[in-house]
Design a protein around this motif. Structure first.
Motif, PDB file in Angstrom:
ATOM      1  N   THR A  65       0.839  -1.190   0.000  1.00  0.00           N
ATOM      2  CA  THR A  65       0.000   0.000   0.000  1.00  0.00           C
ATOM      3  C   THR A  65       0.876   1.243   0.000  1.00  0.00           C
ATOM      4  O   THR A  65       1.955   1.244   0.587  1.00  0.00           O
ATOM      5  N   LYS A  66       0.416   2.290  -0.668  1.00  0.00           N
ATOM      6  CA  LYS A  66       1.181   3.530  -0.746  1.00  0.00           C
ATOM      7  C   LYS A  66       0.222   4.710  -0.806  1.00  0.00           C
ATOM      8  O   LYS A  66      -0.606   4.796  -1.710  1.00  0.00           O
ATOM      9  N   GLY A  67       0.336   5.590   0.183  1.00  0.00           N
ATOM     10  CA  GLY A  67      -0.527   6.763   0.207  1.00  0.00           C
ATOM     11  C   GLY A  67      -0.869   7.175   1.621  1.00  0.00           C
ATOM     12  O   GLY A  67      -0.350   6.629   2.596  1.00  0.00           O
ATOM     13  N   SER A  68      -1.770   8.124   1.719  1.00  0.00           N
ATOM     14  CA  SER A  68      -2.086   8.747   3.012  1.00  0.00           C
ATOM     15  C   SER A  68      -2.671   7.791   4.041  1.00  0.00           C
ATOM     16  O   SER A  68      -2.460   7.954   5.234  1.00  0.00           O
ATOM     17  N   ASP A  69      -3.405   6.776   3.604  1.00  0.00           N
ATOM     18  CA  ASP A  69      -4.020   5.832   4.543  1.00  0.00           C
ATOM     19  C   ASP A  69      -3.444   4.419   4.378  1.00  0.00           C
ATOM     20  O   ASP A  69      -4.105   3.425   4.635  1.00  0.00           O
ATOM     21  N   GLU A  70      -2.163   4.352   3.986  1.00  0.00           N
ATOM     22  CA  GLU A  70      -1.526   3.068   3.677  1.00  0.00           C
ATOM     23  C   GLU A  70      -1.492   2.089   4.847  1.00  0.00           C
ATOM     24  O   GLU A  70      -1.685   0.895   4.666  1.00  0.00           O
ATOM     25  N   ASN A  71      -1.246   2.571   6.053  1.00  0.00           N
ATOM     26  CA  ASN A  71      -1.161   1.671   7.209  1.00  0.00           C
ATOM     27  C   ASN A  71      -2.511   1.045   7.539  1.00  0.00           C
ATOM     28  O   ASN A  71      -2.601  -0.161   7.789  1.00  0.00           O
ATOM     29  N   ALA A  72      -3.554   1.847   7.530  1.00  0.00           N
ATOM     30  CA  ALA A  72      -4.896   1.327   7.808  1.00  0.00           C
ATOM     31  C   ALA A  72      -5.319   0.348   6.723  1.00  0.00           C
ATOM     32  O   ALA A  72      -5.889  -0.713   7.011  1.00  0.00           O
ATOM     33  N   ALA A  73      -5.017   0.666   5.474  1.00  0.00           N
ATOM     34  CA  ALA A  73      -5.374  -0.209   4.357  1.00  0.00           C
ATOM     35  C   ALA A  73      -4.651  -1.543   4.468  1.00  0.00           C
ATOM     36  O   ALA A  73      -5.271  -2.599   4.316  1.00  0.00           O
ATOM     37  N   LEU A  74      -3.361  -1.508   4.751  1.00  0.00           N
ATOM     38  CA  LEU A  74      -2.593  -2.748   4.866  1.00  0.00           C
ATOM     39  C   LEU A  74      -3.142  -3.619   5.995  1.00  0.00           C
ATOM     40  O   LEU A  74      -3.327  -4.821   5.819  1.00  0.00           O
ATOM     41  N   LYS A  75      -3.435  -3.006   7.111  1.00  0.00           N
ATOM     42  CA  LYS A  75      -3.953  -3.753   8.267  1.00  0.00           C
ATOM     43  C   LYS A  75      -5.300  -4.406   7.941  1.00  0.00           C
ATOM     44  O   LYS A  75      -5.480  -5.612   8.127  1.00  0.00           O
ATOM     45  N   GLU A  76      -6.246  -3.620   7.446  1.00  0.00           N
ATOM     46  CA  GLU A  76      -7.596  -4.137   7.212  1.00  0.00           C
ATOM     47  C   GLU A  76      -7.648  -5.169   6.089  1.00  0.00           C
ATOM     48  O   GLU A  76      -8.318  -6.196   6.209  1.00  0.00           O
ATOM     49  N   ILE A  77      -6.925  -4.916   5.007  1.00  0.00           N
ATOM     50  CA  ILE A  77      -6.974  -5.844   3.880  1.00  0.00           C
ATOM     51  C   ILE A  77      -6.225  -7.132   4.199  1.00  0.00           C
ATOM     52  O   ILE A  77      -6.678  -8.216   3.850  1.00  0.00           O
ATOM     53  N   SER A  78      -5.098  -7.035   4.884  1.00  0.00           N
ATOM     54  CA  SER A  78      -4.373  -8.261   5.228  1.00  0.00           C
ATOM     55  C   SER A  78      -5.197  -9.106   6.197  1.00  0.00           C
ATOM     56  O   SER A  78      -5.233 -10.335   6.088  1.00  0.00           O
ATOM     57  N   GLU A  79      -5.897  -8.480   7.142  1.00  0.00           N
ATOM     58  CA  GLU A  79      -6.759  -9.229   8.057  1.00  0.00           C
ATOM     59  C   GLU A  79      -7.888  -9.924   7.281  1.00  0.00           C
ATOM     60  O   GLU A  79      -8.235 -11.066   7.577  1.00  0.00           O
ATOM     61  N   LEU A  80      -8.444  -9.238   6.294  1.00  0.00           N
ATOM     62  CA  LEU A  80      -9.500  -9.824   5.476  1.00  0.00           C
ATOM     63  C   LEU A  80      -8.978 -11.041   4.722  1.00  0.00           C
ATOM     64  O   LEU A  80      -9.570 -12.120   4.776  1.00  0.00           O
ATOM     65  N   VAL A  81      -7.852 -10.900   4.033  1.00  0.00           N
ATOM     66  CA  VAL A  81      -7.294 -11.983   3.234  1.00  0.00           C
ATOM     67  C   VAL A  81      -6.863 -13.158   4.120  1.00  0.00           C
ATOM     68  O   VAL A  81      -7.108 -14.317   3.783  1.00  0.00           O
ATOM     69  N   GLU A  82      -6.263 -12.868   5.249  1.00  0.00           N
ATOM     70  CA  GLU A  82      -5.851 -13.942   6.169  1.00  0.00           C
ATOM     71  C   GLU A  82      -7.046 -14.686   6.744  1.00  0.00           C
ATOM     72  O   GLU A  82      -6.940 -15.838   7.148  1.00  0.00           O
ATOM     73  N   GLY A  83      -8.201 -14.043   6.764  1.00  0.00           N
ATOM     74  CA  GLY A  83      -9.406 -14.659   7.299  1.00  0.00           C
ATOM     75  C   GLY A  83     -10.154 -15.534   6.296  1.00  0.00           C
ATOM     76  O   GLY A  83     -11.092 -16.231   6.668  1.00  0.00           O
TER      77      GLY A  83
END
Length: 86
Positions: A65-83
């Motif tokens: 992820t790259k941009g202003s909300d990159e950390n939140a995006a990485l956290k939420e999407i990785s949790e979704l995919v891991e689930g």
């Protein structure tokens, strides 16, 4: 830019249904989100792009992820995919 390696655990890989959920989640963020697999990358906001990667069970992908909300995006999407189980 932040990134994380994720193993796909879903028995059918990243097929249409989980890919659709991923795209729906990704489009909520302003940042650029990419999925890399076997030397290819796709925009995580594109269903066709994700499906074209042909990600199967046991595959290791890199979510970036790259941009202003990159950390939140990485956290939420990785949790979704891991689930994604099944």
């Amino acid at each position: 830019m932040v990134s994380k390696e994720i193993e796909i655990k879903n028995s059918q890989g990243l097929h249409a249904r989980p890919a659709t959920l991923l795209v729906q989640k990704a489009t909520r963020f302003k940042c650029e989100i990419k999925i890399e697999y076997k030397g290819k990358s796709a925009n995580a906001k594109s269903l066709i792009g994700i499906l074209s990667l042909g990600i199967s069970k046991g595959a290791n992908i890199v979510l970036s992820t790259k941009g202003s909300d990159e950390n939140a995006a990485l956290k939420e999407i990785s949790e979704l995919v891991e689930g994604f189980e099944g």
